[in-house]
Design a protein around this motif. Sequence first.
Motif, PDB file in Angstrom:
ATOM      1  N   HIS A   1      22.499  40.364  57.675  1.00 13.84           N
ATOM      2  CA  HIS A   1      22.995  41.734  57.543  1.00 13.84           C
ATOM      3  C   HIS A   1      22.074  42.638  56.727  1.00 13.84           C
ATOM      4  N   ASN A   2      20.886  42.150  56.366  1.00  9.65           N
ATOM      5  CA  ASN A   2      19.944  42.955  55.584  1.00  9.65           C
ATOM      6  C   ASN A   2      20.601  43.486  54.301  1.00  9.65           C
ATOM      7  N   VAL A   3      21.133  42.573  53.533  1.00  9.18           N
ATOM      8  CA  VAL A   3      21.812  42.932  52.286  1.00  9.18           C
ATOM      9  C   VAL A   3      20.768  43.332  51.245  1.00  9.18           C
ATOM     10  N   LYS A   4      20.942  44.510  50.668  1.00  7.27           N
ATOM     11  CA  LYS A   4      20.050  45.006  49.629  1.00  7.27           C
ATOM     12  C   LYS A   4      20.739  45.180  48.277  1.00  7.27           C
ATOM     13  N   LEU A   5      22.033  44.923  48.230  1.00  6.97           N
ATOM     14  CA  LEU A   5      22.769  45.035  46.971  1.00  6.97           C
ATOM     15  C   LEU A   5      23.877  43.994  46.941  1.00  6.97           C
ATOM     16  N   ILE A   6      23.934  43.250  45.842  1.00  8.92           N
ATOM     17  CA  ILE A   6      24.997  42.279  45.605  1.00  8.92           C
ATOM     18  C   ILE A   6      25.774  42.733  44.381  1.00  8.92           C
ATOM     19  N   VAL A   7      27.075  42.871  44.534  1.00  5.82           N
ATOM     20  CA  VAL A   7      27.946  43.330  43.449  1.00  5.82           C
ATOM     21  C   VAL A   7      28.928  42.208  43.121  1.00  5.82           C
ATOM     22  N   ALA A   8      29.016  41.852  41.857  1.00 12.14           N
ATOM     23  CA  ALA A   8      30.001  40.889  41.366  1.00 12.14           C
ATOM     24  C   ALA A   8      30.911  41.615  40.391  1.00 12.14           C
ATOM     25  N   ASP A   9      32.131  41.927  40.825  1.00 11.56           N
ATOM     26  CA  ASP A   9      33.082  42.711  40.031  1.00 11.56           C
ATOM     27  C   ASP A   9      34.411  41.933  39.909  1.00 11.56           C
ATOM     28  N   SER A  10      34.673  41.334  38.732  1.00 11.20           N
ATOM     29  CA  SER A  10      33.720  41.146  37.666  1.00 11.20           C
ATOM     30  C   SER A  10      33.164  39.725  37.704  1.00 11.20           C
ATOM     31  N   ALA A  11      32.046  39.525  37.016  1.00 12.18           N
ATOM     32  CA  ALA A  11      31.376  38.238  37.068  1.00 12.18           C
ATOM     33  C   ALA A  11      32.014  37.204  36.147  1.00 12.18           C
ATOM     34  N   VAL A  12      32.748  37.633  35.147  1.00  7.49           N
ATOM     35  CA  VAL A  12      33.239  36.718  34.114  1.00  7.49           C
ATOM     36  C   VAL A  12      34.763  36.611  34.119  1.00  7.49           C
ATOM     37  N   GLY A  13      35.457  37.462  34.873  1.00  8.53           N
ATOM     38  CA  GLY A  13      36.916  37.514  34.785  1.00  8.53           C
ATOM     39  C   GLY A  13      37.604  36.196  35.103  1.00  8.53           C
ATOM     40  N   LEU A  14      37.208  35.543  36.201  1.00  8.85           N
ATOM     41  CA  LEU A  14      37.854  34.287  36.588  1.00  8.85           C
ATOM     42  C   LEU A  14      37.518  33.159  35.626  1.00  8.85           C
TER      43      LEU A  14
END
Length: 402
Positions: free
Chosen positions: A200-213
């Motif tokens: 899919h030609n991904v140019k941005l990875i967002v982890a919202d949020s990275a620490v919550g779990l």
Amino acid sequence: MVEDLRLDSLEGVGPVTTRKLSDAGIHNVMDLIVRGPVEIAEITGMEKDTADKIVNKARQHLVEGGLIAKDFVSASEIYKHRQSIGKITTGTNCLDTLFDGGIETQALTEVYGEFGCGKTQFAHTMSVMVQKSKEEGGLEGSVLYIDTENTFRPERIVSIAQAHEMDPEKVLDNIIVARAYNSAHQVLILEEAGPIIEEHNVKLIVADSAVGLFRSEYLGRGTLSTRQQKLNHFVHLLSRIAETYNCAAIATNQVMASPDVFFGDPTRPIGGNVVAHTSTYRIYFKKSGKKRIARMVDSPHHPEEEVIFALGEAGVIDPEDAEKKTKKTTKKATTKKTKEEATVETPEVEATVETPEVEATVETPEVEATVETPEDAPAKSAKEKSVESTSAESDDSEPIEE
């Protein structure tokens, strides 16, 4: 390019090893670099020396293809390479000055702050801005959005896209959302992200949020070391994916209040030094009334400074734009009020004119009454005197008759 990244293109990797690696979630040569020899040895059951040889062959293969840097490179070559690194504009002048042009690719940008400070709004805005053309500050790519707190809202994406004059349907189609339900699932999504990023030609990875779990599952001091190890694995994996696949990575982080701070801001990000050392850029968002403040806390070359931004229909916006909108709304409200007051004032004037006439008619008898009262009082007193005098005469006459 896709054929060159196949596992069987490496020397010494046969069909049996390829099957082992694919069953473990490693589908191409880049995944070998991302996961590393230690993890590959654990998930496949092969010896560590064998895993080291496979990873080294994968690295040499990518160096020959020009996908990653060589082992020994001069600083001038690195400088030239840095000039060609892609940047995603934030759509605001204030945040672009803070990031020196925008969010960089091949780097992990961490944004932390308390609730309501604009972390998720910033992530939604960047998910739209990355899809713009390169002339407009985007990368013409799609987004992989890892949602761990169920805060992704497509309605917000639509409003931001409309504010930037973009097609909302195309913008939504280019955002791949992965809902993570636990920390293990969150890590698994990132481990399986390699084929999706290429397809899919991904140019941005967002982890919202990275620490919550991780924060909600590992409770107490006894589980702190286990939590930090797994969190360290996730953050490093995110950073290596961004560097290997040449895409930008944004991780939002929660905060806690430090009780030992008596002066200053007691807000501290979750994750400790594990997250702090892994993040390439660290930004602190905090609330200041209706506006927000962004501060560059840690960066390899950015100065530590603060900028003021706001939140609006277009996501993160400049405070000047927010003030202009508020002025326009206040002007419209005042014009409406003046029109309404002008229409209402005409009957009010007639009512005010009628009231003094009624008061004048009412006051006249009151004045006559007040004037009549003192005249009645002496008249009554003279009559009373005459009555008293007659009674006194009658009293005097009684002894004479006797």
